[in-house]
Design a protein around this motif. Structure first.
Motif, PDB file in Angstrom:
ATOM      1  N   GLY A 293      -8.368   4.963   0.966  1.00  0.00           N
ATOM      2  CA  GLY A 293      -6.955   4.793   1.322  1.00  0.00           C
ATOM      3  C   GLY A 293      -6.575   3.341   1.504  1.00  0.00           C
ATOM      4  N   VAL A 294      -7.433   2.567   2.174  1.00  0.00           N
ATOM      5  CA  VAL A 294      -7.167   1.138   2.373  1.00  0.00           C
ATOM      6  C   VAL A 294      -7.182   0.408   1.028  1.00  0.00           C
ATOM      7  CG1 VAL A 294      -8.119  -0.993   3.352  1.00  0.00           C
ATOM      8  CG2 VAL A 294      -7.951   1.056   4.767  1.00  0.00           C
ATOM      9  N   ALA A 295      -8.150   0.739   0.171  1.00  0.00           N
ATOM     10  CA  ALA A 295      -8.220   0.095  -1.148  1.00  0.00           C
ATOM     11  C   ALA A 295      -6.980   0.399  -1.974  1.00  0.00           C
ATOM     12  CB  ALA A 295      -9.479   0.563  -1.882  1.00  0.00           C
ATOM     13  N   LEU A 296      -6.514   1.632  -1.966  1.00  0.00           N
ATOM     14  CA  LEU A 296      -5.310   1.982  -2.715  1.00  0.00           C
ATOM     15  C   LEU A 296      -4.065   1.332  -2.119  1.00  0.00           C
ATOM     16  CD1 LEU A 296      -5.959   5.735  -3.589  1.00  0.00           C
ATOM     17  CD2 LEU A 296      -6.084   3.750  -5.098  1.00  0.00           C
ATOM     18  N   LEU A 297      -4.044   1.170  -0.820  1.00  0.00           N
ATOM     19  CA  LEU A 297      -2.914   0.499  -0.170  1.00  0.00           C
ATOM     20  C   LEU A 297      -2.857  -0.979  -0.570  1.00  0.00           C
ATOM     21  CD1 LEU A 297      -0.583   0.940   1.795  1.00  0.00           C
ATOM     22  CD2 LEU A 297      -2.131   0.263   3.634  1.00  0.00           C
ATOM     23  N   VAL A 298      -4.013  -1.625  -0.609  1.00  0.00           N
ATOM     24  CA  VAL A 298      -4.061  -3.026  -1.040  1.00  0.00           C
ATOM     25  C   VAL A 298      -3.601  -3.134  -2.495  1.00  0.00           C
ATOM     26  CG1 VAL A 298      -5.640  -4.940  -1.558  1.00  0.00           C
ATOM     27  CG2 VAL A 298      -5.802  -3.747   0.620  1.00  0.00           C
ATOM     28  N   HIS A 299      -4.050  -2.206  -3.324  1.00  0.00           N
ATOM     29  CA  HIS A 299      -3.628  -2.194  -4.734  1.00  0.00           C
ATOM     30  C   HIS A 299      -2.119  -1.959  -4.845  1.00  0.00           C
ATOM     31  CE1 HIS A 299      -3.468  -1.284  -8.981  1.00  0.00           C
ATOM     32  NE2 HIS A 299      -2.901  -0.136  -8.692  1.00  0.00           N
TER      33      HIS A 299
ATOM     34  N   SER B 227       5.056 -11.676  -5.775  1.00  0.00           N
ATOM     35  CA  SER B 227       3.656 -11.282  -5.618  1.00  0.00           C
ATOM     36  C   SER B 227       3.497 -10.682  -4.230  1.00  0.00           C
ATOM     37  CB  SER B 227       2.740 -12.487  -5.789  1.00  0.00           C
ATOM     38  OG  SER B 227       1.402 -12.117  -5.581  1.00  0.00           O
ATOM     39  N   GLY B 228       3.322  -9.366  -4.192  1.00  0.00           N
ATOM     40  CA  GLY B 228       3.250  -8.686  -2.901  1.00  0.00           C
ATOM     41  C   GLY B 228       4.588  -8.781  -2.198  1.00  0.00           C
ATOM     42  N   ALA B 229       4.575  -9.232  -0.967  1.00  0.00           N
ATOM     43  CA  ALA B 229       5.815  -9.374  -0.198  1.00  0.00           C
ATOM     44  C   ALA B 229       6.445 -10.756  -0.375  1.00  0.00           C
ATOM     45  CB  ALA B 229       5.533  -9.132   1.277  1.00  0.00           C
TER      46      ALA B 229
END
Length: 185
Positions: free
Chosen positions: A85-91, A114-116
Motif C-alpha cells: 500500500g505504501v509503495a503504491l501510494l508513493v507511485h 512533479s508530485g505536489a
C-alpha cells in the motif's frame, strides 16, 4: 510518420504537428500547446482494484493458515499489505506528473508538475532557443538570456530530437501555424 525541420519547410501545405496541438479561440492569436505526460498503463481506479484484490487474496490465505494454527502468518500478511500500500501510494503521487508548454502570442510558458510541486517559467519567443543537449536523446533545453529549463522527460529518448525540431519550427513560423488550426483559413 516522422516530422523533421527540413520536411516541415518544404511541404506545400501546412504540416501536422506530432506532439503539439494548435488552437485558436475567437479573435485571439493562434496558440500551440505541448502536453507531455507520464505513460501510465493503469488508471487510479484500476490500481485501487488491483491493490484490494491482492490484499484480499493475501489476507485470505493468511486467514486460512491462522485458522489452521499458524498464527504468526497473519501479522506478516498485514505487514505485506501495508508495504504494498505504501509503495503504491508513493507511485500514485507521480502518476499525474507532466510538462505543459504553451506558445501564445509572444510568450512561451513552461509548466512542470512533479508530485505536489509545480514550477512555471515564461520566455519571450523572440529570445528563446531550443537546444538538444546532445545527439544521444538527452533532454531538450529551452534557453533565454541565461535562464534554462529542461523538458522532454516523458518523451522517449529517440523522439526528443523530433520534439525539439517541431518546437523550433513552430517558434520560427508562429504565424504559419494558424493554418494548422481546424476551421481556420
Amino acid at each position: 510518420m516522422t516530422i523533421d525541420a527540413s520536411s516541415m519547410s518544404s511541404e506545400p501545405g501546412p504540416p501536422r504537428l506530432r506532439f503539439g496541438r494548435a488552437s485558436q479561440a475567437g479573435s485571439d492569436p493562434c496558440s500551440v500547446q505541448w502536453e507531455l505526460r507520464r505513460n501510465c498503463s493503469l488508471t487510479p481506479r484500476q490500481m485501487l482494484g488491483f491493490y484490494l484484490g491482492l490484499s484480499g487474496i493475501s489476507l485470505g490465505i493468511a486467514g486460512i493458515f491462522w485458522w489452521l494454527g499458524a498464527t504468526l502468518v497473519m501479522p506478516f500478511a498485514w505487514l505485506e499489505v501495508l508495504a504494498v500500500g505504501v509503495a503504491l501510494l508513493v507511485h500514485a503521487r507521480h502518476v499525474t506528473d507532466r510538462e505543459s508548454i504553451w506558445l501564445q502570442g509572444g510568450l512561451l510558458t513552461v509548466e512542470r508538475a512533479s508530485g505536489a510541486r509545480t514550477e512555471r517559467c515564461e520566455f519571450c519567443t523572440e529570445w528563446v532557443r531550443v537546444e538538444s543537449m546532445s545527439r544521444d536523446g538527452s533532454l531538450i533545453e529551452l534557453c533565454e538570456r541565461g535562464r534554462k529549463v529542461r523538458v522532454g522527460r516523458f518523451v522517449r529518448p529517440e523522439l526528443r530530437r523530433q520534439l525539439a525540431d517541431e518546437m523550433r519550427w513552430v517558434l520560427r513560423r508562429h504565424e504559419a501555424v494558424q493554418g494548422l488550426v481546424p476551421g481556420s483559413a
